[in-house]
Design a protein around this motif. Structure first.
Motif, PDB file in Angstrom:
ATOM      1  N   GLY A 113      -6.960 -11.934 -10.489  1.00 35.31           N
ATOM      2  CA  GLY A 113      -5.544 -11.576 -10.534  1.00 35.31           C
ATOM      3  C   GLY A 113      -5.335 -10.155 -11.028  1.00 35.31           C
ATOM      4  N   ASN A 114      -4.081  -9.741 -11.015  1.00 35.46           N
ATOM      5  CA  ASN A 114      -3.776  -8.365 -11.407  1.00 35.46           C
ATOM      6  C   ASN A 114      -2.338  -8.272 -11.894  1.00 35.46           C
ATOM      7  N   LEU A 121      -8.500  -8.701  -6.231  1.00 32.43           N
ATOM      8  CA  LEU A 121      -9.829  -8.505  -5.656  1.00 32.43           C
ATOM      9  C   LEU A 121     -10.453  -9.870  -5.451  1.00 32.43           C
ATOM     10  N   ARG A 203      -9.482  -5.115 -14.298  1.00 39.24           N
ATOM     11  CA  ARG A 203      -9.927  -3.795 -14.773  1.00 39.24           C
ATOM     12  C   ARG A 203     -10.950  -3.955 -15.894  1.00 39.24           C
TER      13      ARG A 203
HETATM   14  C1  LIG Z   1      -6.164  -4.239 -10.363  1.00 36.44           C
HETATM   15  O1  LIG Z   1      -5.435  -3.063 -10.174  1.00 36.44           O
HETATM   16  C2  LIG Z   1      -6.088  -1.871 -10.595  1.00 36.44           C
HETATM   17  C3  LIG Z   1      -5.117  -0.723 -10.424  1.00 36.44           C
HETATM   18  O2  LIG Z   1      -4.657  -0.658  -9.099  1.00 36.44           O
HETATM   19  C4  LIG Z   1      -7.364  -1.710  -9.771  1.00 36.44           C
HETATM   20  O3  LIG Z   1      -8.072  -0.576 -10.255  1.00 36.44           O
HETATM   21  C5  LIG Z   1      -8.231  -2.957  -9.931  1.00 36.44           C
HETATM   22  O4  LIG Z   1      -9.371  -2.846  -9.086  1.00 36.44           O
HETATM   23  C6  LIG Z   1      -7.437  -4.171  -9.523  1.00 36.44           C
HETATM   24  N1  LIG Z   1      -8.161  -5.411  -9.595  1.00 36.44           N
HETATM   25  C7  LIG Z   1      -8.891  -5.871 -10.608  1.00 36.44           C
HETATM   26  C8  LIG Z   1      -9.452  -7.242 -10.468  1.00 36.44           C
HETATM   27  O5  LIG Z   1      -9.101  -5.252 -11.628  1.00 36.44           O
END
Ligand SMILES: *[C@@H]1O[C@H](CO)[C@@H](O)[C@H](O)[C@H]1NC(C)=O
Ligand SMILES: *[C@@H]1O[C@H](CO)[C@@H](O)[C@H](O)[C@H]1NC(C)=O
Ligand SMILES: *[C@@H]1O[C@H](CO)[C@@H](O)[C@H](O)[C@H]1NC(C)=O
Length: 294
Positions: A113-114, A121, A203
């Motif tokens: 999640g994000n 991802l 992140r």
């Molecule tokens: C979450 O968002 C950040 C900023 O766009 C990105 O660098 C990161 O790869 C994304 N996903 C994860 C699982 O961290």
């Protein structure tokens, strides 16, 4: 996001994907699955066809198939936690046992999640006899929280292929090399779960779960499997090549269309590949020398 949109357009032009197959007959959850933990964090839609797993500060939730399978095609539609889902991981995987045992084989899809508006991802991994460390990470070409999308695994004795909406995103080959890192002996259950992993998931653990946004809910539907259902005693599901499409020659390699899609994924969506990480693996694992194109 803008370049993701461009990529999406290219994909539509580049590939005419087969329509996904009709789901199995409308069976109920209990026919094929059981809850692994926290029954009270599991719900279904009124007609029983959509399932919801939720995570809050107390606990997450998980389910597993009652049956085990060895080789086949495993597919499900998932819609992931929307909004602020930082630190929340939805896992969808196959494993020889319920738990992180030292001799397990496992094939994972994990959805990381994000923060709101930042991209999810997917992380995939493979374990053999308790050893993993075969991570890849990919971006998706759509927002997986907006709609249901199909996530599938093809597993035979020649390759393991991870698919997103019928696009192959990862190919893992078996060569019977000396390290023999290919899960093929033991039958697996299919699992899914939702849990908190804000120590590493988003992140690298910098973004923490915002519990004010709980509960976090992932949704599921249209489970379908075409596979060899395991019956004891071993060895079951051995020579099935004559009857089962997933075991036949055409399923040992990507098709021409699949190769085109896969090339596009390789060019545009791969964020991390353990086979390219020579810092972590000064000597790369043996399977890294195998070509996904063969
Ligand atoms: C979450 O968002 C950040 C900023 O766009 C990105 O660098 C990161 O790869 C994304 N996903 C994860 C699982 O961290
Ligand atoms: C689901 O459960 C039914 C009833 O037990 C069984 O007949 C069927 O084979 C199961 N389906 C799968 C995909 O395992
Ligand atoms: C699997 O791993 C265990 C240690 O966790 C080891 O004792 C065993 O020999 C391994 N089995 C095979 C077949 O490699």
């Amino acid at each position: 996001m803008a370049n993701l949109l461009c990529i999406a357009v290219v994909l539509v032009v580049a590939s005419f994907l087969p329509v996904s197959q009709a789901a199995d007959s409308k069976s109920s959850f209990e026919d094929n699955f059981s809850i692994m933990w926290s029954e009270d964090h599991f719900k279904t839609s009124e007609d029983g066809q959509i399932w919801y797993l939720s995570l809050d500060k107390e606990t997450g939730c998980g389910f597993q198939t009652k049956q085990r399978y060895r080789f086949g095609w495993f597919s499900m539609k998932l819609k992931l936690v929307g909004g602020d889902s930082a630190g929340v991981v939805t896992a969808y995987y196959m494993c020889t046992e319920n738990g992180a045992g030292p001799e397990r084989d496992e094939l994972d899809f994990e959805f990381l999640g994000n923060r709101t508006g930042e991209p999810y991802l997917i992380q995939t991994n493979i374990y053999k006899n308790g050893t993993g460390g075969r991570e890849m990470r990919h971006m998706l070409w759509f927002d997986p929280t907006e709609d249901f999308h199909t996530y599938s695994i093809l597993w035979n004795n020649h390759q393991i292929v991870y698919f997103v909406d019928r696009v192959p995103v990862r190919v893992f080959k078996n060569t019977d090399y000396t390290n023999n890192f290919f899960p093929n002996e033991k039958p697996m259950y299919l699992f899914s779960s939702i849990w908190n992993a804000d120590d590493w998931a988003t992140r690298g653990g910098l973004e923490k779960t915002d519990w004010k946004k709980a509960p976090f809910v992932s949704s599921y539907k249209d489970f379908s499997v075409e596979a060899c259902q395991w019956e004891d005693p071993y060895p079951a599901c051995v020579s099935t090549t004559t009857t089962n499409w997933w075991d036949q020659y055409s399923a040992w390699h990507l098709s021409g269309d699949q190769k085109m899609d896969f090339a596009w994924v390789e060019r545009n969506l791969v964020i991390y590949d353990y086979c390219k990480d020579s810092k972590r693996y000064p000597t790369l694992p043996e399977e890294c020398s195998l070509s996904p194109w063969d």
